[in-house]
Scaffold this motif. Structure first.
Motif, PDB file in Angstrom:
ATOM      1  N   HIS A 166       0.817  -1.219   0.000  1.00 28.24           N
ATOM      2  CA  HIS A 166       0.000   0.000   0.000  1.00 28.24           C
ATOM      3  C   HIS A 166       0.852   1.271   0.000  1.00 28.24           C
ATOM      4  CE1 HIS A 166      -3.132  -2.855   1.022  1.00 28.24           C
ATOM      5  NE2 HIS A 166      -2.485  -3.183   2.124  1.00 28.24           N
ATOM      6  N   GLY A 167       2.083   1.187  -0.448  1.00 29.81           N
ATOM      7  CA  GLY A 167       2.973   2.342  -0.403  1.00 29.81           C
ATOM      8  C   GLY A 167       2.513   3.490  -1.278  1.00 29.81           C
ATOM      9  N   GLU A 168       1.927   3.170  -2.441  1.00 29.00           N
ATOM     10  CA  GLU A 168       1.535   4.221  -3.372  1.00 29.00           C
ATOM     11  C   GLU A 168       0.436   5.105  -2.789  1.00 29.00           C
ATOM     12  OE1 GLU A 168       1.749   1.059  -4.109  1.00 29.00           O
ATOM     13  OE2 GLU A 168       3.154   0.813  -5.793  1.00 29.00           O
ATOM     14  N   ILE A 169      -0.642   4.478  -2.309  1.00 25.30           N
ATOM     15  CA  ILE A 169      -1.758   5.255  -1.768  1.00 25.30           C
ATOM     16  C   ILE A 169      -1.344   5.985  -0.492  1.00 25.30           C
ATOM     17  CG2 ILE A 169      -2.699   3.341  -0.400  1.00 25.30           C
ATOM     18  CD1 ILE A 169      -4.782   5.942  -2.321  1.00 25.30           C
ATOM     19  N   SER A 170      -0.497   5.358   0.331  1.00 26.49           N
ATOM     20  CA  SER A 170      -0.040   5.989   1.573  1.00 26.49           C
ATOM     21  C   SER A 170       0.803   7.220   1.272  1.00 26.49           C
ATOM     22  CB  SER A 170       0.778   4.998   2.404  1.00 26.49           C
ATOM     23  OG  SER A 170       0.017   3.870   2.735  1.00 26.49           O
ATOM     24  N   THR A 171       1.683   7.101   0.285  1.00 22.02           N
ATOM     25  CA  THR A 171       2.543   8.227  -0.079  1.00 22.02           C
ATOM     26  C   THR A 171       1.730   9.371  -0.659  1.00 22.02           C
ATOM     27  OG1 THR A 171       4.407   6.738  -0.501  1.00 22.02           O
ATOM     28  CG2 THR A 171       4.500   8.923  -1.500  1.00 22.02           C
ATOM     29  N   PHE A 172       0.796   9.053  -1.539  1.00 22.12           N
ATOM     30  CA  PHE A 172      -0.024  10.089  -2.180  1.00 22.12           C
ATOM     31  C   PHE A 172      -0.863  10.840  -1.154  1.00 22.12           C
ATOM     32  CE2 PHE A 172      -4.154  11.247  -4.100  1.00 22.12           C
ATOM     33  CZ  PHE A 172      -3.698  12.237  -4.966  1.00 22.12           C
ATOM     34  N   ILE A 173      -1.613  10.107  -0.333  1.00 24.29           N
ATOM     35  CA  ILE A 173      -2.476  10.750   0.650  1.00 24.29           C
ATOM     36  C   ILE A 173      -1.646  11.466   1.714  1.00 24.29           C
ATOM     37  CG2 ILE A 173      -4.123  10.313   2.525  1.00 24.29           C
ATOM     38  CD1 ILE A 173      -5.453   8.247   0.783  1.00 24.29           C
ATOM     39  N   THR A 187     -10.091  24.729   1.762  1.00 20.49           N
ATOM     40  CA  THR A 187      -9.203  23.782   1.093  1.00 20.49           C
ATOM     41  C   THR A 187      -8.854  22.618   2.011  1.00 20.49           C
ATOM     42  OG1 THR A 187      -8.245  25.494  -0.316  1.00 20.49           O
ATOM     43  CG2 THR A 187      -6.940  23.502   0.018  1.00 20.49           C
ATOM     44  N   THR A 188      -8.593  22.913   3.282  1.00 20.77           N
ATOM     45  CA  THR A 188      -8.274  21.856   4.246  1.00 20.77           C
ATOM     46  C   THR A 188      -9.412  20.852   4.338  1.00 20.77           C
ATOM     47  OG1 THR A 188      -6.864  23.339   5.539  1.00 20.77           O
ATOM     48  CG2 THR A 188      -7.691  21.364   6.641  1.00 20.77           C
ATOM     49  N   VAL A 189     -10.629  21.356   4.466  1.00 28.60           N
ATOM     50  CA  VAL A 189     -11.802  20.473   4.539  1.00 28.60           C
ATOM     51  C   VAL A 189     -11.965  19.696   3.232  1.00 28.60           C
ATOM     52  CG1 VAL A 189     -14.312  20.394   4.750  1.00 28.60           C
ATOM     53  CG2 VAL A 189     -12.989  21.922   6.220  1.00 28.60           C
ATOM     54  N   GLY A 190     -11.831  20.414   2.107  1.00 25.41           N
ATOM     55  CA  GLY A 190     -11.987  19.772   0.814  1.00 25.41           C
ATOM     56  C   GLY A 190     -10.980  18.663   0.575  1.00 25.41           C
ATOM     57  N   LEU A 191      -9.732  18.889   0.983  1.00 26.77           N
ATOM     58  CA  LEU A 191      -8.702  17.862   0.789  1.00 26.77           C
ATOM     59  C   LEU A 191      -8.923  16.663   1.702  1.00 26.77           C
ATOM     60  CD1 LEU A 191      -5.437  19.960   0.301  1.00 26.77           C
ATOM     61  CD2 LEU A 191      -6.631  18.573  -1.401  1.00 26.77           C
ATOM     62  N   LEU A 192      -9.408  16.914   2.924  1.00 31.78           N
ATOM     63  CA  LEU A 192      -9.717  15.789   3.810  1.00 31.78           C
ATOM     64  C   LEU A 192     -10.826  14.919   3.216  1.00 31.78           C
ATOM     65  CD1 LEU A 192      -9.576  17.437   7.362  1.00 31.78           C
ATOM     66  CD2 LEU A 192      -8.022  15.718   6.423  1.00 31.78           C
ATOM     67  N   VAL A 193     -11.861  15.567   2.682  1.00 36.98           N
ATOM     68  CA  VAL A 193     -12.944  14.820   2.030  1.00 36.98           C
ATOM     69  C   VAL A 193     -12.395  14.054   0.832  1.00 36.98           C
ATOM     70  CG1 VAL A 193     -15.102  15.039   0.738  1.00 36.98           C
ATOM     71  CG2 VAL A 193     -14.748  16.395   2.813  1.00 36.98           C
ATOM     72  N   ILE A 202      -9.961   1.057  -1.132  1.00 33.43           N
ATOM     73  CA  ILE A 202     -10.355  -0.120  -0.352  1.00 33.43           C
ATOM     74  C   ILE A 202     -11.375  -0.964  -1.118  1.00 33.43           C
ATOM     75  CG2 ILE A 202     -11.561  -0.858   1.740  1.00 33.43           C
ATOM     76  CD1 ILE A 202     -10.291   1.567   3.155  1.00 33.43           C
ATOM     77  N   ILE A 203     -12.346  -0.288  -1.756  1.00 29.06           N
ATOM     78  CA  ILE A 203     -13.344  -1.017  -2.544  1.00 29.06           C
ATOM     79  C   ILE A 203     -12.681  -1.775  -3.688  1.00 29.06           C
ATOM     80  CG2 ILE A 203     -15.293  -0.731  -4.126  1.00 29.06           C
ATOM     81  CD1 ILE A 203     -16.172   1.642  -2.339  1.00 29.06           C
ATOM     82  N   ARG A 204     -11.769  -1.116  -4.370  1.00 38.96           N
ATOM     83  CA  ARG A 204     -11.058  -1.765  -5.475  1.00 38.96           C
ATOM     84  C   ARG A 204     -10.244  -2.952  -4.986  1.00 38.96           C
ATOM     85  NH1 ARG A 204      -6.155   0.938  -8.954  1.00 38.96           N
ATOM     86  NH2 ARG A 204      -5.922  -0.720 -10.488  1.00 38.96           N
ATOM     87  N   LEU A 205      -9.586  -2.785  -3.834  1.00 42.14           N
ATOM     88  CA  LEU A 205      -8.765  -3.852  -3.264  1.00 42.14           C
ATOM     89  C   LEU A 205      -9.624  -5.063  -2.909  1.00 42.14           C
ATOM     90  CD1 LEU A 205      -5.750  -4.219  -2.500  1.00 42.14           C
ATOM     91  CD2 LEU A 205      -6.367  -3.526  -0.185  1.00 42.14           C
ATOM     92  N   ARG A 206     -10.781  -4.818  -2.306  1.00 37.17           N
ATOM     93  CA  ARG A 206     -11.664  -5.912  -1.922  1.00 37.17           C
ATOM     94  C   ARG A 206     -12.214  -6.634  -3.150  1.00 37.17           C
ATOM     95  NH1 ARG A 206     -15.101  -3.228   3.133  1.00 37.17           N
ATOM     96  NH2 ARG A 206     -13.418  -3.429   4.687  1.00 37.17           N
ATOM     97  N   ARG A 207     -12.512  -5.880  -4.194  1.00 39.38           N
ATOM     98  CA  ARG A 207     -13.004  -6.504  -5.424  1.00 39.38           C
ATOM     99  C   ARG A 207     -11.931  -7.394  -6.052  1.00 39.38           C
ATOM    100  NH1 ARG A 207     -16.303  -1.492  -8.332  1.00 39.38           N
ATOM    101  NH2 ARG A 207     -18.183  -1.620  -7.033  1.00 39.38           N
ATOM    102  N   VAL A 250     -10.502  10.997   1.983  1.00 39.84           N
ATOM    103  CA  VAL A 250     -11.423   9.942   2.425  1.00 39.84           C
ATOM    104  C   VAL A 250     -12.029   9.227   1.226  1.00 39.84           C
ATOM    105  CG1 VAL A 250     -13.625   9.496   3.571  1.00 39.84           C
ATOM    106  CG2 VAL A 250     -11.941  11.007   4.646  1.00 39.84           C
ATOM    107  N   LEU A 251     -12.434   9.981   0.206  1.00 40.25           N
ATOM    108  CA  LEU A 251     -13.036   9.382  -0.985  1.00 40.25           C
ATOM    109  C   LEU A 251     -12.026   8.521  -1.744  1.00 40.25           C
ATOM    110  CD1 LEU A 251     -15.164  12.377  -2.329  1.00 40.25           C
ATOM    111  CD2 LEU A 251     -15.979  10.321  -1.163  1.00 40.25           C
ATOM    112  N   VAL A 252     -10.790   9.024  -1.879  1.00 46.04           N
ATOM    113  CA  VAL A 252      -9.751   8.251  -2.572  1.00 46.04           C
ATOM    114  C   VAL A 252      -9.458   6.963  -1.812  1.00 46.04           C
ATOM    115  CG1 VAL A 252      -7.300   8.216  -3.187  1.00 46.04           C
ATOM    116  CG2 VAL A 252      -8.684  10.220  -3.713  1.00 46.04           C
ATOM    117  N   LEU A 253      -9.359   7.076  -0.486  1.00 46.75           N
ATOM    118  CA  LEU A 253      -9.081   5.898   0.331  1.00 46.75           C
ATOM    119  C   LEU A 253     -10.228   4.890   0.250  1.00 46.75           C
ATOM    120  CD1 LEU A 253      -6.987   4.707   2.225  1.00 46.75           C
ATOM    121  CD2 LEU A 253      -8.122   5.849   4.130  1.00 46.75           C
TER     122      LEU A 253
END
Length: 206
Positions: A110-117, A178-184, A194-199, A187-190
């Motif tokens: 999970h290094g890619e998603i962890s690094t990006f987020i 911007t802070t709120v928008g980036l947090l949202v 997770i959905i993609r990983l489970r599929r 969360v959406l990217v994560l």
């Protein structure tokens, strides 16, 4: 004013004198080991672009380049120094070989998603390179996802500076939004990840 405040003022003066190279240097420091916010670099750069004193695209490119350079410093510090030190002294901080192995395994998967987020979250962005280096995350992927996260963050800050046009109230308002928008967004990217990983796992099991 304390030492940190004086240091930040000095660096801002350096940026004013050096221009584009100053953006690179300051973002390199912000992304590596010097604890000050990138807002003090890229928002003024966006304002200078609004005034016509800087090219917005070039300021953003140098901001991203500085972020990548600083991230590489932390990455290689973890590669060269972090692993030997943690293997030798980690047990004193409850970092057992088993826990280090789990960090390695997590970043391999999970290094890619962890690094990006991580590059989009305050404080985390300066230190996400350390676990990536400890796990010896593939350098190309590390640079790609660091660049994507840093690029989004740097661009957002520069746009805030441009749109606010030096208005402090607008800067505060846009920064909060911007802070709120980036947090949202994170969360959406994560959630999507997770959905993609489970599929994938479900498909593999079938």
């Amino acid at each position: 004013m304390g030492f940190l405040g004086q240091a930040v003022e000095w660096i801002i003066q350096v940026v004013g004198q050096l221009g584009y190279p100053g953006i690179f240097i300051m973002m390199l420091l912000e992304s590596s080991f010097f604890p000050f916010p990138s807002e003090v670099v890229m928002i003024p750069a966006g304002y200078l672009a609004y005034q016509g004193q800087m090219n917005m695209t070039l300021a953003i490119i140098l901001g991203i380049a500085g972020s990548l350079a600083g991230a590489l410093i932390n990455y290689y510090l973890a590669v060269w120094l972090g692993r030997p030190l943690l293997e030798r002294y980690g047990r004193y901080f409850l970092l057992t070989p088993d826990k280090l192995a789990r960090v390695d395994s997590f970043f391999r998967n999970h290094g890619e998603i962890s690094t990006f987020i991580g590059r989009l979250i305050t404080v985390v962005r300066q230190y996400i390179s350390f676990p990536a280096g400890l796990a010896r995350m593939h350098l190309g992927r590390f640079l790609l996802y660091t660049g994507l996260g840093a690029g989004l963050w740097v661009t957002v800050l520069a746009v805030i500076g441009y749109l606010a046009a030096g208005n402090e109230d607008l800067i505060r308002r846009y920064s909060r939004e911007t802070t709120v928008g980036l947090l949202v967004f994170c969360v959406l990217v994560l959630a999507a990840y997770i959905i993609r990983l489970r599929r994938r796992r479900s498909a593999a099991a079938r």
